[in-house]
Design a protein around this motif. Structure first.
Motif, PDB file in Angstrom:
ATOM      1  N   VAL A 103       0.811  -1.217   0.000  1.00 41.16           N
ATOM      2  CA  VAL A 103       0.000   0.000   0.000  1.00 41.16           C
ATOM      3  C   VAL A 103       0.848   1.272   0.000  1.00 41.16           C
ATOM      4  O   VAL A 103       0.540   2.239  -0.698  1.00 41.16           O
ATOM      5  N   LEU A 104       1.921   1.274   0.780  1.00 36.46           N
ATOM      6  CA  LEU A 104       2.727   2.482   0.958  1.00 36.46           C
ATOM      7  C   LEU A 104       3.944   2.545   0.040  1.00 36.46           C
ATOM      8  O   LEU A 104       4.510   3.624  -0.157  1.00 36.46           O
ATOM      9  N   GLY A 105       4.361   1.409  -0.500  1.00 35.11           N
ATOM     10  CA  GLY A 105       5.519   1.407  -1.384  1.00 35.11           C
ATOM     11  C   GLY A 105       6.773   1.872  -0.663  1.00 35.11           C
ATOM     12  O   GLY A 105       7.049   1.460   0.463  1.00 35.11           O
ATOM     13  N   PRO A 106       7.545   2.779  -1.284  1.00 33.60           N
ATOM     14  CA  PRO A 106       8.797   3.250  -0.687  1.00 33.60           C
ATOM     15  C   PRO A 106       8.624   3.976   0.647  1.00 33.60           C
ATOM     16  O   PRO A 106       9.595   4.128   1.396  1.00 33.60           O
ATOM     17  N   ALA A 107       7.396   4.422   0.953  1.00 33.38           N
ATOM     18  CA  ALA A 107       7.161   5.119   2.222  1.00 33.38           C
ATOM     19  C   ALA A 107       7.037   4.158   3.397  1.00 33.38           C
ATOM     20  O   ALA A 107       7.014   4.587   4.552  1.00 33.38           O
ATOM     21  N   ALA A 108       6.962   2.870   3.115  1.00 34.95           N
ATOM     22  CA  ALA A 108       6.850   1.881   4.195  1.00 34.95           C
ATOM     23  C   ALA A 108       8.167   1.775   4.955  1.00 34.95           C
ATOM     24  O   ALA A 108       9.239   1.815   4.351  1.00 34.95           O
ATOM     25  N   PRO A 109       8.116   1.632   6.278  1.00 33.95           N
ATOM     26  CA  PRO A 109       9.358   1.512   7.053  1.00 33.95           C
ATOM     27  C   PRO A 109       9.997   0.137   6.877  1.00 33.95           C
ATOM     28  O   PRO A 109       9.302  -0.873   6.867  1.00 33.95           O
ATOM     29  N   VAL A 110      11.299   0.107   6.739  1.00 36.28           N
ATOM     30  CA  VAL A 110      12.013  -1.164   6.598  1.00 36.28           C
ATOM     31  C   VAL A 110      12.333  -1.769   7.967  1.00 36.28           C
ATOM     32  O   VAL A 110      12.339  -2.984   8.137  1.00 36.28           O
ATOM     33  N   ALA A 111      12.565  -0.916   8.958  1.00 37.46           N
ATOM     34  CA  ALA A 111      12.923  -1.373  10.298  1.00 37.46           C
ATOM     35  C   ALA A 111      12.211  -0.520  11.344  1.00 37.46           C
ATOM     36  O   ALA A 111      12.113   0.700  11.200  1.00 37.46           O
ATOM     37  N   LEU A 112      11.693  -1.177  12.377  1.00 38.82           N
ATOM     38  CA  LEU A 112      10.992  -0.491  13.451  1.00 38.82           C
ATOM     39  C   LEU A 112      11.495  -1.000  14.795  1.00 38.82           C
ATOM     40  O   LEU A 112      12.022  -2.107  14.907  1.00 38.82           O
ATOM     41  N   TRP A 113      11.290  -0.179  15.814  1.00 35.84           N
ATOM     42  CA  TRP A 113      11.527  -0.610  17.182  1.00 35.84           C
ATOM     43  C   TRP A 113      10.296  -1.375  17.650  1.00 35.84           C
ATOM     44  O   TRP A 113       9.166  -1.039  17.290  1.00 35.84           O
ATOM     45  N   ARG A 114      10.519  -2.383  18.476  1.00 36.48           N
ATOM     46  CA  ARG A 114       9.429  -3.255  18.917  1.00 36.48           C
ATOM     47  C   ARG A 114       9.564  -3.566  20.397  1.00 36.48           C
ATOM     48  O   ARG A 114      10.666  -3.702  20.929  1.00 36.48           O
ATOM     49  N   ARG A 115       8.406  -3.689  21.045  1.00 36.18           N
ATOM     50  CA  ARG A 115       8.369  -4.205  22.418  1.00 36.18           C
ATOM     51  C   ARG A 115       7.228  -5.217  22.502  1.00 36.18           C
ATOM     52  O   ARG A 115       6.071  -4.875  22.258  1.00 36.18           O
TER      53      ARG A 115
END
Length: 297
Positions: A103-115
């Motif tokens: 849906v977001l293409g290049p705007a999608a995050p490749v890496a995120l912080w997670r808990r």
């Protein structure tokens, strides 16, 4: 078994490298790598037998800026620690919401912080006003309970009001995407039974820009998103819903409460929901209607 272990090890190494390149707040030299090239980077890294050879592989492929970033002293060790500690989520992992890239293409995050652990199942986003009535709050709780009982996970934003009501109904089957860092003042005091995700650096405070970025991730995570309540023409819920419809990030389902905001969203294509017990059938009807519309438009 050796092949399975090798594959798992290689997947972990790729996540380490993606975190080094794309995770916000990493101690890297230079700016964040451009996410547009991440699929090329990941494919190249899959062919690299050793973690330490990654920068050379990228340099040979002409990806000089990514190679320079990976050469930052201490970066790979830092990224390895974050990855193996379970503090991150990358696009290389099965638990990553794949719909973001669709849906977001290049705007999608490749890496995120997670808990916390990412729950399984199809997603239903539930959002809404920060100051809903008691009836609206109970409506959101009940909808989350119905969805979870049907095998869904709930995606929301952790804000007071409708988001927190969705949290109460979802229990552990919950992903909360927040617009601040996990180690920030907000993040340190944030309590959730489910999984917390954020694109913000660990100590990054809340900002309007990150809130807008967070909103698109919530909507894009789900084929259908439910709005408990909104104010016509104002507030984050209204503007986020209109933007989501305009960009076709999701299909909207709105509580049918007779308010001007609800009527306006119905006119823009949102589906109606009057009772939580009808949630699953309303979702199916909305998906069918929008699929038919797209096939003839």
């Amino acid at each position: 078994m050796a092949d399975v272990e090798y594959t798992l090890s290689h997947m972990i190494e790729i996540s380490i490298l993606l975190n080094a390149l794309y995770l916000r707040g990493a101690p890297r030299e230079g700016s964040l790598a451009k996410s547009r090239a991440w699929t090329v980077v990941a494919e190249l890294l899959r062919r690299t037998p050793r973690l330490g050879a990654a920068s050379e592989t990228l340099r040979d492929a002409g990806l000089w800026s990514e190679a320079i970033i990976l050469d930052t002293p201490g970066l790979l060790g830092w990224a390895e620690h974050q990855t193996l500690s379970g503090r991150t989520l990358t696009a290389n992992e099965v638990a990553y919401p794949a719909r973001w890239f669709d849906v977001l293409g290049p705007a999608a995050p490749v890496a995120l912080w997670r808990r916390g652990e990412v729950p399984e199942g199809p997603s239903l986003a539930i959002v809404g006003s920060r100051d809903p009535s008691a009836a609206v709050g109970q409506f959101c709780v009940a909808c989350a309970q119905v969805a979870v009982a049907s095998g869904c996970r709930i995606v929301s934003g952790g804000a007071v009001g409708c988001d927190r009501a969705a949290r109460r109904g979802a229990g552990a089957a919950l992903i909360e995407i927040v617009p601040f860092g996990i180690a920030s003042t907000y993040g340190s005091s944030f309590e959730s039974e489910g999984c917390l995700l954020t694109v913000c650096a660990a100590d990054e405070p809340f900002s309007r820009a990150t809130a807008m970025e967070r909103n698109q991730l919530i909507y894009a995570s789900s084929v259908v998103s439910l709005i408990g309540a909104a104010r016509l023409g104002e507030g984050g819920t209204w503007h986020g819903a209109v933007d989501a419809l305009r960009r076709r990030l999701t299909s909207l389902l709105m509580r049918d409460d007779g308010t001007p905001a609800a009527e306006a969203l119905f006119a823009l294509g949102a589906g109606r929901l009057t009772d939580p017990s009808s949630l699953i059938s309303a979702i199916s009807e909305l998906i069918d209607r929008h699929s038919l519309f797209r096939s003839v438009s």
